[in-house]
Motif scaffolding. Structure first.
Motif, PDB file in Angstrom:
ATOM      1  N   HIS A 107      16.200 -13.030 -11.735  1.00 21.80           N
ATOM      2  CA  HIS A 107      14.779 -13.373 -11.733  1.00 21.80           C
ATOM      3  C   HIS A 107      13.967 -12.587 -10.694  1.00 21.80           C
ATOM      4  N   ARG A 108      14.643 -11.772  -9.898  1.00 19.73           N
ATOM      5  CA  ARG A 108      13.961 -11.031  -8.840  1.00 19.73           C
ATOM      6  C   ARG A 108      14.116  -9.517  -9.010  1.00 19.73           C
ATOM      7  N   TYR A 109      14.618  -9.093 -10.154  1.00 23.37           N
ATOM      8  CA  TYR A 109      14.906  -7.664 -10.328  1.00 23.37           C
ATOM      9  C   TYR A 109      13.683  -6.765 -10.202  1.00 23.37           C
ATOM     10  N   PRO A 110      12.470  -7.189 -10.605  1.00 24.35           N
ATOM     11  CA  PRO A 110      11.342  -6.262 -10.408  1.00 24.35           C
ATOM     12  C   PRO A 110      11.132  -5.899  -8.938  1.00 24.35           C
ATOM     13  N   SER A 111      11.213  -6.896  -8.049  1.00 27.25           N
ATOM     14  CA  SER A 111      11.009  -6.609  -6.628  1.00 27.25           C
ATOM     15  C   SER A 111      12.206  -5.878  -6.029  1.00 27.25           C
ATOM     16  N   ASP A 112      13.440  -6.166  -6.498  1.00 26.47           N
ATOM     17  CA  ASP A 112      14.607  -5.440  -5.986  1.00 26.47           C
ATOM     18  C   ASP A 112      14.571  -3.973  -6.416  1.00 26.47           C
ATOM     19  N   ILE A 113      14.169  -3.713  -7.637  1.00 24.50           N
ATOM     20  CA  ILE A 113      14.041  -2.328  -8.092  1.00 24.50           C
ATOM     21  C   ILE A 113      12.966  -1.614  -7.277  1.00 24.50           C
ATOM     22  N   ALA A 114      11.897  -2.337  -6.928  1.00 27.88           N
ATOM     23  CA  ALA A 114      10.854  -1.751  -6.078  1.00 27.88           C
ATOM     24  C   ALA A 114      11.402  -1.421  -4.687  1.00 27.88           C
ATOM     25  N   LEU A 115      12.289  -2.273  -4.152  1.00 28.87           N
ATOM     26  CA  LEU A 115      12.915  -1.964  -2.867  1.00 28.87           C
ATOM     27  C   LEU A 115      13.718  -0.666  -2.947  1.00 28.87           C
ATOM     28  N   ALA A 116      14.456  -0.496  -4.037  1.00 29.12           N
ATOM     29  CA  ALA A 116      15.223   0.733  -4.212  1.00 29.12           C
ATOM     30  C   ALA A 116      14.302   1.940  -4.309  1.00 29.12           C
ATOM     31  N   ARG A 117      13.220   1.790  -5.052  1.00 32.19           N
ATOM     32  CA  ARG A 117      12.263   2.884  -5.170  1.00 32.19           C
ATOM     33  C   ARG A 117      11.704   3.268  -3.796  1.00 32.19           C
ATOM     34  N   GLY A 118      11.474   2.269  -2.948  1.00 32.99           N
ATOM     35  CA  GLY A 118      10.944   2.532  -1.619  1.00 32.99           C
ATOM     36  C   GLY A 118      11.881   3.321  -0.732  1.00 32.99           C
ATOM     37  N   LEU A 119      13.164   3.307  -1.057  1.00 30.02           N
ATOM     38  CA  LEU A 119      14.131   4.114  -0.309  1.00 30.02           C
ATOM     39  C   LEU A 119      14.041   5.598  -0.670  1.00 30.02           C
ATOM     40  N   GLY A 120      13.533   5.865  -1.874  1.00 30.44           N
ATOM     41  CA  GLY A 120      13.502   7.246  -2.364  1.00 30.44           C
ATOM     42  C   GLY A 120      14.709   7.632  -3.174  1.00 30.44           C
ATOM     43  N   VAL A 121      15.517   6.624  -3.594  1.00 32.98           N
ATOM     44  CA  VAL A 121      16.717   6.951  -4.366  1.00 32.98           C
ATOM     45  C   VAL A 121      16.353   7.331  -5.798  1.00 32.98           C
ATOM     46  N   GLU A 122      17.268   8.020  -6.448  1.00 28.14           N
ATOM     47  CA  GLU A 122      17.049   8.509  -7.812  1.00 28.14           C
ATOM     48  C   GLU A 122      17.977   7.867  -8.826  1.00 28.14           C
ATOM     49  N   VAL A 123      18.944   7.068  -8.336  1.00 28.22           N
ATOM     50  CA  VAL A 123      19.900   6.395  -9.226  1.00 28.22           C
ATOM     51  C   VAL A 123      19.976   4.925  -8.824  1.00 28.22           C
TER      52      VAL A 123
END
Length: 445
Positions: free
Chosen positions: A82-98
């Motif tokens: 239920h929190r995947y949108p914000s967790d994916i945003a956290l990953a994006r904030g790291l600059g990762v590509e995978v």
């Protein structure tokens, strides 16, 4: 026997050993060059471990009845479901590509022949959001979890399981084909077998039956994926296991090297004659293990020698802490990350074809029976925080900086000094030529 004096037969071997040792590169402070353009930076997770709200499966059953590896209830983990949108945003904030996760068979097909529309909508949106965030999905088809109906009829003992598994895999690959997905068939087959042996449990004969089934199924899945999703990268990541690594590789890897597009390596700890703390893995107290960052360099180099035509990808690497508490030696998650990436950078500079690195894991999660080992870049206190707040560790800023700079800082000296005589490459490290930067190593604390 040739009848030659014994010393004459030994000398050539000693000369070869000495030559190999002298050829071992000495590490420099701040390895030459940067990570190459196109290098894939990533984070890793699995849906069962992070997702929560999980349907009937082998692992929900193990957790419910307190199987040997289970120390506490599963609950809803960190509620990625239920929190995947914000967790994916956290990953994006790291600059990762995978962004690596798993698409769990137990969610998709909770009853044989019935695919759950809500589960498919969930996974569709996860993949869509990963792509929208500019990341590439790495999807694991089997991260040690299968549906309850498969468990109820004998799991991998039943010859129908392989066919049903492949049918589910075919459905998912067809659904997500053409989107740059990196496919992992079975996560760490050796550890899959180990946990099933303990927690199901199985006999030795059942263990061998399952091993053979995993090998055949991976080989068939590899061919199927390339037919359905041409050009996709496919592998089965292997757990590195120090002194037991030969046994770990024999679980599936040795029989599938012609059905891999890259060598996926999971590296958490090594061992040398100054550091035998890896023995704590036998009790599940992983936080008591002293990391051996330079071991990753030797492991990558070893697999490259074995399979020189294949690139390598560090699919998992991370460090657990004891329920989020600082290590007694002061070694932090950021230290661990920089030290390991230093040695990956050295491996690339020395000709090893490493194409990517995933940190395990984005958040803390359910580590197969316990929330005590904390691996997350973002820590989550499942036991005491009903809000499940994601709190950044010091590794968040460190990883973001490394990705932006395409490497560790210039002149970086690893915090963890290489130990003498590494199990990962005894020839190169036991004769007094352990790679050592010219500058003194910084203390861990």
């Amino acid at each position: 026997m040739t009848g030659r004096p014994r010393t004459a037969s030994v000398l050539p071997a000693l000369v070869l050993l000495l030559a190999a040792a002298l050829a071992a590169p000495a590490a420099a402070a701040g390895p030459a060059g940067r990570f190459p353009a196109g290098f894939l930076w990533g984070v890793a997770s699995s849906d069962f471990q992070s997702g929560g709200s999980f349907p009937d499966s082998n692992w929900t059953r193990y957790a419910a009845r307190g199987a040997p590896d289970v120390k506490e209830p599963y609950g809803n983990s960190v509620d990625f479901r239920h929190r995947y949108p914000s967790d994916i945003a956290l990953a994006r904030g790291l600059g990762v590509e995978v962004f690596r996760t798993s698409v769990e068979w137990a969610r998709v097909e909770p009853r044989r022949g019935h695919r759950d529309p809500a589960a498919l909508a969930y996974y569709d949106d996860v993949v869509r959001r990963i792509e929208a965030a500019g990341m590439r999905p790495m999807l694991t088809l089997d991260h040690w979890v299968y549906p309850g109906w498969v468990a109820g009829r004998g799991a991998w003992d039943d010859p129908r399981t392989a066919a049903d598994w492949l049918a589910n895999a075919r459905f998912l690959v067809d659904r997500y084909k053409g989107r740059g997905v990196i496919w992992i068939t079975f996560n760490e087959a050796s550890q899959y077998l180990y946990h099933e042996f303990r927690d199901r449990p199985m006999s030795a004969a059942q263990l061998l039956t399952m091993r053979d089934a995993l090998i055949r199924t991976h080989r068939a899945a590899y061919d199927m994926i390339h037919k359905v999703d041409p050009g996709a990268l496919v592998s089965s990541n292997v757990a590195y296991g120090t002194a037991l690594n030969g046994l770990f590789d024999a679980a599936l890897f040795n029989q599938a090297t012609d059905k891999l597009d890259f060598v996926g390596v999971d590296y958490y700890y090594g061992a040398n004659l100054e550091n035998l703390t890896a023995a704590n893995s036998l009790t599940g107290e992983y936080w008591k293990i002293d990391p051996e960052p330079e071991g990753l360099y030797y492991v990558l180099r070893s697999y490259q020698r074995r399979l020189p035509k294949l690139p390598l990808y560090v699919v998992e690497n991370g460090m657990p802490t004891d329920d989020g508490k600082p290590r007694a030696d002061g070694y932090t998650r950021a230290d661990h990350l920089r030290d390991h990436l230093y040695w990956v950078q050295r491996a690339i500079a020395d000709g090893v074809k490493v194409i990517g690195y995933n940190y395990w894991s984005l958040t803390d999660n359910y580590e197969w029976g316990s929330y005590r080992p904390r691996f997350g870049l973002y820590t989550v206190n499942v036991r005491t925080d009903p809000a499940l707040v994601r709190r950044p560790t010091d590794a968040v800023a460190a990883y973001r900086s490394i990705i932006a700079a395409r490497g560790v800082p210039s002149g970086y000296v690893p915090k963890r000094r290489p130990g003498w005589c590494s199990i990962e490459d005894p020839v190169a490290t036991c004769l007094g030529t352990t790679p050592t930067p010219p500058a003194a190593y910084a203390p861990a604390g």
